[in-house]
Scaffold this motif. Structure first.
Motif, PDB file in Angstrom:
ATOM      1  N   MET B  31      39.740  37.653  29.155  1.00  0.00           N
ATOM      2  CA  MET B  31      40.512  36.543  29.530  1.00  0.00           C
ATOM      3  C   MET B  31      41.989  36.667  29.530  1.00  0.00           C
ATOM      4  O   MET B  31      42.447  37.568  28.813  1.00  0.00           O
ATOM      5  CB  MET B  31      40.202  35.259  28.556  1.00  0.00           C
ATOM      6  CG  MET B  31      38.724  34.661  28.500  1.00  0.00           C
ATOM      7  SD  MET B  31      38.555  33.212  27.290  1.00  0.00           S
ATOM      8  CE  MET B  31      37.061  32.755  28.058  1.00  0.00           C
ATOM      9  N   MET B  32      42.573  36.157  30.188  1.00  0.00           N
ATOM     10  CA  MET B  32      43.986  36.128  30.278  1.00  0.00           C
ATOM     11  C   MET B  32      44.478  34.789  30.343  1.00  0.00           C
ATOM     12  O   MET B  32      43.807  33.907  30.986  1.00  0.00           O
ATOM     13  CB  MET B  32      44.535  37.010  31.542  1.00  0.00           C
ATOM     14  CG  MET B  32      44.175  38.582  31.538  1.00  0.00           C
ATOM     15  SD  MET B  32      44.938  39.388  32.760  1.00  0.00           S
ATOM     16  CE  MET B  32      46.887  39.351  32.545  1.00  0.00           C
ATOM     17  N   PHE B  33      45.620  34.645  30.017  1.00  0.00           N
ATOM     18  CA  PHE B  33      46.039  33.239  29.925  1.00  0.00           C
ATOM     19  C   PHE B  33      47.529  33.249  30.489  1.00  0.00           C
ATOM     20  O   PHE B  33      48.456  33.978  30.391  1.00  0.00           O
ATOM     21  CB  PHE B  33      46.368  32.857  28.272  1.00  0.00           C
ATOM     22  CG  PHE B  33      44.958  32.989  27.561  1.00  0.00           C
ATOM     23  CD1 PHE B  33      44.538  34.223  26.884  1.00  0.00           C
ATOM     24  CD2 PHE B  33      43.928  31.705  27.340  1.00  0.00           C
ATOM     25  CE1 PHE B  33      43.623  34.360  26.219  1.00  0.00           C
ATOM     26  CE2 PHE B  33      42.765  31.847  26.868  1.00  0.00           C
ATOM     27  CZ  PHE B  33      42.417  33.321  26.042  1.00  0.00           C
ATOM     28  N   TRP B  34      47.737  31.968  30.934  1.00  0.00           N
ATOM     29  CA  TRP B  34      49.252  31.784  31.549  1.00  0.00           C
ATOM     30  C   TRP B  34      49.902  30.632  30.749  1.00  0.00           C
ATOM     31  O   TRP B  34      49.358  29.476  30.565  1.00  0.00           O
ATOM     32  CB  TRP B  34      49.009  31.627  33.020  1.00  0.00           C
ATOM     33  CG  TRP B  34      48.661  32.743  33.867  1.00  0.00           C
ATOM     34  CD1 TRP B  34      47.554  32.967  34.268  1.00  0.00           C
ATOM     35  CD2 TRP B  34      49.913  33.865  34.338  1.00  0.00           C
ATOM     36  NE1 TRP B  34      47.774  34.198  35.119  1.00  0.00           N
ATOM     37  CE2 TRP B  34      49.130  34.876  34.922  1.00  0.00           C
ATOM     38  CE3 TRP B  34      51.102  33.991  34.146  1.00  0.00           C
ATOM     39  CZ2 TRP B  34      49.721  35.882  35.729  1.00  0.00           C
ATOM     40  CZ3 TRP B  34      51.877  35.055  34.678  1.00  0.00           C
ATOM     41  CH2 TRP B  34      51.015  36.151  35.490  1.00  0.00           C
ATOM     42  N   SER B  69      45.087  34.118  40.530  1.00  0.00           N
ATOM     43  CA  SER B  69      44.159  34.995  41.060  1.00  0.00           C
ATOM     44  C   SER B  69      43.696  35.965  39.733  1.00  0.00           C
ATOM     45  O   SER B  69      44.670  36.294  38.911  1.00  0.00           O
ATOM     46  CB  SER B  69      44.734  35.901  42.180  1.00  0.00           C
ATOM     47  OG  SER B  69      45.591  37.059  41.908  1.00  0.00           O
ATOM     48  N   ARG B  70      42.529  36.404  39.705  1.00  0.00           N
ATOM     49  CA  ARG B  70      42.049  37.247  38.729  1.00  0.00           C
ATOM     50  C   ARG B  70      41.081  38.281  39.347  1.00  0.00           C
ATOM     51  O   ARG B  70      39.820  38.241  38.919  1.00  0.00           O
ATOM     52  CB  ARG B  70      41.474  36.592  37.531  1.00  0.00           C
ATOM     53  CG  ARG B  70      41.258  37.477  36.449  1.00  0.00           C
ATOM     54  CD  ARG B  70      42.167  37.908  35.486  1.00  0.00           C
ATOM     55  NE  ARG B  70      41.934  39.011  34.689  1.00  0.00           N
ATOM     56  CZ  ARG B  70      41.296  39.084  33.457  1.00  0.00           C
ATOM     57  NH1 ARG B  70      40.859  38.021  33.169  1.00  0.00           N
ATOM     58  NH2 ARG B  70      41.035  40.203  32.843  1.00  0.00           N
ATOM     59  N   PRO B  71      41.680  39.155  40.102  1.00  0.00           N
ATOM     60  CA  PRO B  71      40.608  39.998  40.882  1.00  0.00           C
ATOM     61  C   PRO B  71      39.886  41.176  39.999  1.00  0.00           C
ATOM     62  O   PRO B  71      38.897  41.632  40.545  1.00  0.00           O
ATOM     63  CB  PRO B  71      41.676  40.855  41.785  1.00  0.00           C
ATOM     64  CG  PRO B  71      43.001  40.846  41.090  1.00  0.00           C
ATOM     65  CD  PRO B  71      42.908  39.519  40.324  1.00  0.00           C
ATOM     66  N   ASN B  72      40.449  41.531  38.970  1.00  0.00           N
ATOM     67  CA  ASN B  72      39.730  42.538  38.074  1.00  0.00           C
ATOM     68  C   ASN B  72      40.108  42.272  36.579  1.00  0.00           C
ATOM     69  O   ASN B  72      40.616  41.379  36.333  1.00  0.00           O
ATOM     70  CB  ASN B  72      39.940  44.065  38.727  1.00  0.00           C
ATOM     71  CG  ASN B  72      41.686  44.367  38.582  1.00  0.00           C
ATOM     72  OD1 ASN B  72      42.078  43.952  37.510  1.00  0.00           O
ATOM     73  ND2 ASN B  72      41.954  44.670  39.620  1.00  0.00           N
ATOM     74  N   LEU B  73      39.549  43.165  35.852  1.00  0.00           N
ATOM     75  CA  LEU B  73      39.768  42.946  34.199  1.00  0.00           C
ATOM     76  C   LEU B  73      41.025  43.434  33.784  1.00  0.00           C
ATOM     77  O   LEU B  73      41.258  43.351  32.576  1.00  0.00           O
ATOM     78  CB  LEU B  73      38.532  43.645  33.504  1.00  0.00           C
ATOM     79  CG  LEU B  73      37.047  43.155  33.749  1.00  0.00           C
ATOM     80  CD1 LEU B  73      36.232  43.981  33.177  1.00  0.00           C
ATOM     81  CD2 LEU B  73      36.961  41.653  33.176  1.00  0.00           C
ATOM     82  N   THR B  74      41.879  43.896  34.716  1.00  0.00           N
ATOM     83  CA  THR B  74      43.143  44.158  34.116  1.00  0.00           C
ATOM     84  C   THR B  74      44.370  43.583  34.887  1.00  0.00           C
ATOM     85  O   THR B  74      45.576  44.057  34.556  1.00  0.00           O
ATOM     86  CB  THR B  74      43.264  45.810  34.232  1.00  0.00           C
ATOM     87  OG1 THR B  74      43.542  46.079  35.723  1.00  0.00           O
ATOM     88  CG2 THR B  74      42.430  46.534  33.594  1.00  0.00           C
ATOM     89  N   PHE B  75      44.219  42.668  35.703  1.00  0.00           N
ATOM     90  CA  PHE B  75      45.156  42.177  36.583  1.00  0.00           C
ATOM     91  C   PHE B  75      45.062  40.708  36.766  1.00  0.00           C
ATOM     92  O   PHE B  75      43.951  40.255  36.669  1.00  0.00           O
ATOM     93  CB  PHE B  75      45.365  42.772  38.056  1.00  0.00           C
ATOM     94  CG  PHE B  75      46.471  42.652  38.719  1.00  0.00           C
ATOM     95  CD1 PHE B  75      46.388  41.575  39.732  1.00  0.00           C
ATOM     96  CD2 PHE B  75      47.747  43.270  38.697  1.00  0.00           C
ATOM     97  CE1 PHE B  75      47.511  41.572  40.562  1.00  0.00           C
ATOM     98  CE2 PHE B  75      48.955  42.970  39.352  1.00  0.00           C
ATOM     99  CZ  PHE B  75      48.675  42.030  40.338  1.00  0.00           C
ATOM    100  N   SER B  76      46.334  39.920  36.857  1.00  0.00           N
ATOM    101  CA  SER B  76      46.200  38.528  37.211  1.00  0.00           C
ATOM    102  C   SER B  76      47.477  38.244  37.916  1.00  0.00           C
ATOM    103  O   SER B  76      48.713  38.923  37.419  1.00  0.00           O
ATOM    104  CB  SER B  76      46.045  37.880  36.089  1.00  0.00           C
ATOM    105  OG  SER B  76      45.878  36.401  36.317  1.00  0.00           O
ATOM    106  N   THR B  77      47.506  37.387  38.829  1.00  0.00           N
ATOM    107  CA  THR B  77      48.819  36.524  39.325  1.00  0.00           C
ATOM    108  C   THR B  77      48.866  35.094  39.011  1.00  0.00           C
ATOM    109  O   THR B  77      47.796  34.578  38.971  1.00  0.00           O
ATOM    110  CB  THR B  77      49.013  36.826  40.583  1.00  0.00           C
ATOM    111  OG1 THR B  77      47.824  36.157  41.424  1.00  0.00           O
ATOM    112  CG2 THR B  77      49.001  38.431  40.958  1.00  0.00           C
TER     113      THR B  77
END
Lengths: 114, 112
Positions: B31-34, B69-77
């Motif tokens: 998970m990534m959070f903004w 966007s979350r195209p893969n497990l290491t990147f988000s915009t």
């Protein structure tokens, strides 16, 4: 639901004095608790984290915090303040089990006087 | 602990335009959070981003305004769309590392 209350939006201490920043939390599930520091114009840096192991948690830069379930508190302390400790400090709560959002307190701005 | 590279570090944008903020993590994270930090305020969660699924937005935040966007497990915009001066804030991304939640250095956005 979870919430965090940081008592005192501003704390001022003299260099060499004890630093005590207060944090009380509310959580319906066993919590993870965090302290973060934010220096001017920078992001957040993790100071320490409580994860249900030892109730006294030691972090970086000489800071420590004690988890007190009976008081629902997680106060941050440092025995002797240094000028470089001047920053904003945020307490945050998350749910045990991980991968959950953090809920932040409003922050405490620490000023260290020479 | 995971290390997050966030860019841009700051930008000044015209109202009505959009800005895309990127976060790159040095390890795979679920998970990534903004978050948004308005001037003099604490952090408020905008959304949670899982790889391969739509982001989950918190109350008060909508996908049309803050597409993620979350195209893969290491990147988000995160994109801040159709900006107004009220969007002037610091935007931070976060991910859970081995020791705790790590944050990017933040993007300081000023909308004029």
């Amino acid at each position: 639901a979870q919430s965090v209350t940081q008592l005192g939006s501003h704390v001022s201490v003299s260099e060499g004095a004890l630093v005590l920043l207060r944090c009380n939390y509310s959580s319906s599930v066993p919590p993870y608790l965090f302290w973060y520091v934010q220096y001017p114009n920078q992001g957040l840096q993790l100071l320490l984290k409580y994860t249900s192991a030892a109730t006294l948690v030691k972090g970086i830069n000489g800071f420590e915090a004690e988890f007190k379930k009976s008081e629902t508190s997680f106060h941050l302390t440092k025995p002797s303040a240094h000028m470089s400790d001047a920053a904003e400090y945020f307490c945050a709560v998350g749910a045990q089990g991980g991968s959950e959002k953090l809920v932040f307190g409003k922050g405490t701005k620490l000023t260290v006087n020479p | 602990s995971a290390v997050i590279s966030q860019k841009p570090s700051r930008d000044i944008c015209q109202r009505g335009t959009s800005l895309t903020i990127q976060c790159q993590v040095d390890s795979q994270v679920t998970m990534m959070f903004w978050y948004r930090q308005q001037p003099g305020q604490s952090l408020t969660l905008i959304a949670t981003a899982n790889q391969g699924s739509e982001a989950t937005y918190e109350s008060g935040f909508v996908i049309d305004k803050f597409p993620i966007s979350r195209p893969n497990l290491t990147f988000s915009t995160l994109t801040v769309s159709n900006m107004s001066p009220e969007d002037s804030s610091i935007y931070l991304c976060s991910a859970e590392g081995n020791y705790g939640y790590t944050f990017g250095s933040g993007t300081r956005l000023t909308v004029v």
